[in-house]
Design a protein around this motif. Structure first.
Motif, PDB file in Angstrom:
ATOM      1  N   GLN A 288      -6.298  -1.452  -1.807  1.00 51.32           N
ATOM      2  CA  GLN A 288      -7.347  -1.867  -0.941  1.00 51.32           C
ATOM      3  C   GLN A 288      -7.066  -2.737   0.178  1.00 51.32           C
ATOM      4  O   GLN A 288      -7.811  -2.776   1.170  1.00 51.32           O
ATOM      5  N   THR A 289      -5.765  -3.087   0.291  1.00 55.51           N
ATOM      6  CA  THR A 289      -5.346  -4.031   1.204  1.00 55.51           C
ATOM      7  C   THR A 289      -4.047  -3.023   2.161  1.00 55.51           C
ATOM      8  O   THR A 289      -3.455  -2.388   1.322  1.00 55.51           O
ATOM      9  N   ASP A 290      -4.162  -3.409   3.367  1.00 54.16           N
ATOM     10  CA  ASP A 290      -3.360  -2.808   4.336  1.00 54.16           C
ATOM     11  C   ASP A 290      -1.857  -2.904   3.758  1.00 54.16           C
ATOM     12  O   ASP A 290      -1.329  -4.118   3.789  1.00 54.16           O
ATOM     13  N   VAL A 291      -1.013  -1.817   3.532  1.00 52.60           N
ATOM     14  CA  VAL A 291       0.359  -2.045   3.073  1.00 52.60           C
ATOM     15  C   VAL A 291       1.209  -2.381   4.156  1.00 52.60           C
ATOM     16  O   VAL A 291       2.328  -2.654   3.865  1.00 52.60           O
ATOM     17  N   LYS A 292       0.836  -2.512   5.312  1.00 53.64           N
ATOM     18  CA  LYS A 292       1.641  -3.063   6.489  1.00 53.64           C
ATOM     19  C   LYS A 292       2.064  -4.281   6.423  1.00 53.64           C
ATOM     20  O   LYS A 292       3.161  -5.090   6.524  1.00 53.64           O
ATOM     21  N   GLN A 318      -1.117  -5.918  -6.913  1.00 56.62           N
ATOM     22  CA  GLN A 318      -2.274  -4.961  -7.132  1.00 56.62           C
ATOM     23  C   GLN A 318      -3.349  -4.538  -5.936  1.00 56.62           C
ATOM     24  O   GLN A 318      -3.746  -3.595  -5.741  1.00 56.62           O
ATOM     25  N   PRO A 319      -3.469  -5.496  -5.155  1.00 60.46           N
ATOM     26  CA  PRO A 319      -4.410  -5.278  -3.704  1.00 60.46           C
ATOM     27  C   PRO A 319      -3.646  -4.122  -3.132  1.00 60.46           C
ATOM     28  O   PRO A 319      -4.607  -3.422  -2.333  1.00 60.46           O
ATOM     29  N   TYR A 320      -2.479  -4.282  -3.176  1.00 56.80           N
ATOM     30  CA  TYR A 320      -1.721  -3.003  -2.201  1.00 56.80           C
ATOM     31  C   TYR A 320      -1.540  -1.573  -3.037  1.00 56.80           C
ATOM     32  O   TYR A 320      -1.664  -0.698  -2.223  1.00 56.80           O
ATOM     33  N   PHE A 321      -1.456  -1.568  -4.427  1.00 60.54           N
ATOM     34  CA  PHE A 321      -0.710  -0.670  -4.993  1.00 60.54           C
ATOM     35  C   PHE A 321      -1.877  -0.235  -6.204  1.00 60.54           C
ATOM     36  O   PHE A 321      -1.394   0.671  -7.055  1.00 60.54           O
TER      37      PHE A 321
END
Length: 337
Positions: A288-292, A318-321
């Protein structure tokens, strides 16, 4: 010619001793130096560690990785190998003349039964088309060494695993090894030389090269306490230093991609001076979060498992992946299989 053998089995110490002998010892006469190493990989001066070494495998099997000061390709050593080094003043005519320094070694091997052993190309010793020795040189301020390996009873199965990096996973600058078919010398010797310990093989070589029947007759080179401290300092500053081993690697571009039940992750990295200089993350995972923002956390971090783990242990992934496990993400970042 003086003679020196070390009972140390750490390649980093042994290379440091060689460096001391060339740079700081009294070289009124040449020194013949022998050393035996525990399992290790020795990179050439200008090679890329990420291109040459299966770092996951060597970490799991506690294989030492270091970089020598001479050129050439990566080699694997273990307790079935003897390394030799001729350390001498530069006479102005010996640079690149591997025949000069390998000839006495080859003569000794012939006397032990390996009659087909010979110098092939510029710097390899082979028998029946298979390599058992790689050689390299270094010159500095009027001094030089020519050193090489001698595979007596090396675990050949490990070589392919430790030095096998898939070429479709990495594009790197640097001098690449030319991997040849390899062999041990032991099967080619006469029976009386096939049951030697590695120390007996080393000592037999030394006796034949020095033309003595007992090494007590040899002109031994001794290290005093000052010399031993100098060797320890060289080891610490060079051969055991992370920046020398990994930071000196030319820039590399690496891709690691894997499909998980929760989606696919595709990491694209650039490694410069041993650290992550660029990281782009692709995939169809359910974050859900920008992986940048994830990638930014790893810029400038050393490209090794411990350093990456230390950073990511402080990050909620978890927010990323999504539900892809933390350890799986770390494994993917650093994997080489």
């Amino acid at each position: 010619m003086k003679y020196l053998v070390t009972d140390q089995r750490d390649i980093r110490y042994n290379l440091a001793l060689e460096t001391y002998l060339m740079e700081q010892s009294d070289l009124q006469e040449p020194i013949l130096y022998f050393y035996i190493n525990s399992p290790c990989i020795i990179l050439g001066r200008n090679q890329n560690v990420y291109e040459e070494v299966n770092l996951d495998y060597v970490r799991q099997h506690q294989i030492i990785v270091t970089r020598r000061t001479s050129g050439g390709g990566a080699v694997f050593d273990d307790l079935g190998n003897v390394s030799f080094s001729f350390i001498t003043k530069d006479d102005g005519h010996s640079n690149g003349n591997f025949s000069k320094f390998t000839e006495p070694v080859i003569t000794a091997l012939h006397e032990m039964g390996a009659v087909d052993a010979k110098l092939v190309g510029r710097n390899d010793l082979q028998i029946n088309g298979k390599k058992f020795s790689g050689n390299a040189m270094r010159l500095q301020r009027g001094r030089m060494f020519s050193h090489g390996t001698l595979m007596y009873d090396v675990n050949l199965n490990v070589i392919a695993k430790a030095l096998n990096v898939p070429k479709d996973k990495i594009a790197a600058k640097g001098i690449k090894s030319v991997h040849s078919r390899v062999t041990n010398l032991k099967p080619f010797f006469t029976p009386n030389y096939q049951q030697l310990t590695i120390e007996e093989f080393r000592d037999t070589l030394a006796q034949k090269i020095l033309d003595v029947t007992d090494l007590n007759q040899a002109n031994e080179y001794f290290l005093d306490d000052t010399a031993k401290q100098a060797v320890a300092d060289i080891n610490h500053k060079i051969f055991s230093d992370w920046n020398w081993i990994y930071g000196n690697s030319p820039q590399a571009s690496i891709q690691h991609r894997q499909h998980f039940d929760q989606g696919t992750i595709d990491f694209r990295l650039q490694i410069k001076h041993g650290c992550i200089s660029y990281l782009q993350v692709y995939g169809d995972f359910f974050g859900q979060t920008d992986v940048k923002k994830f990638a930014e956390k790893l810029i400038g971090v050393r490209y090794d498992r411990d350093a990456i783990t230390e950073v990511l242990d402080k990050v909620d992934l978890q927010p990323y992946f999504g539900k892809i496990e933390r350890q799986s993400i770390i494994d993917l970042l650093v994997r080489q299989e």
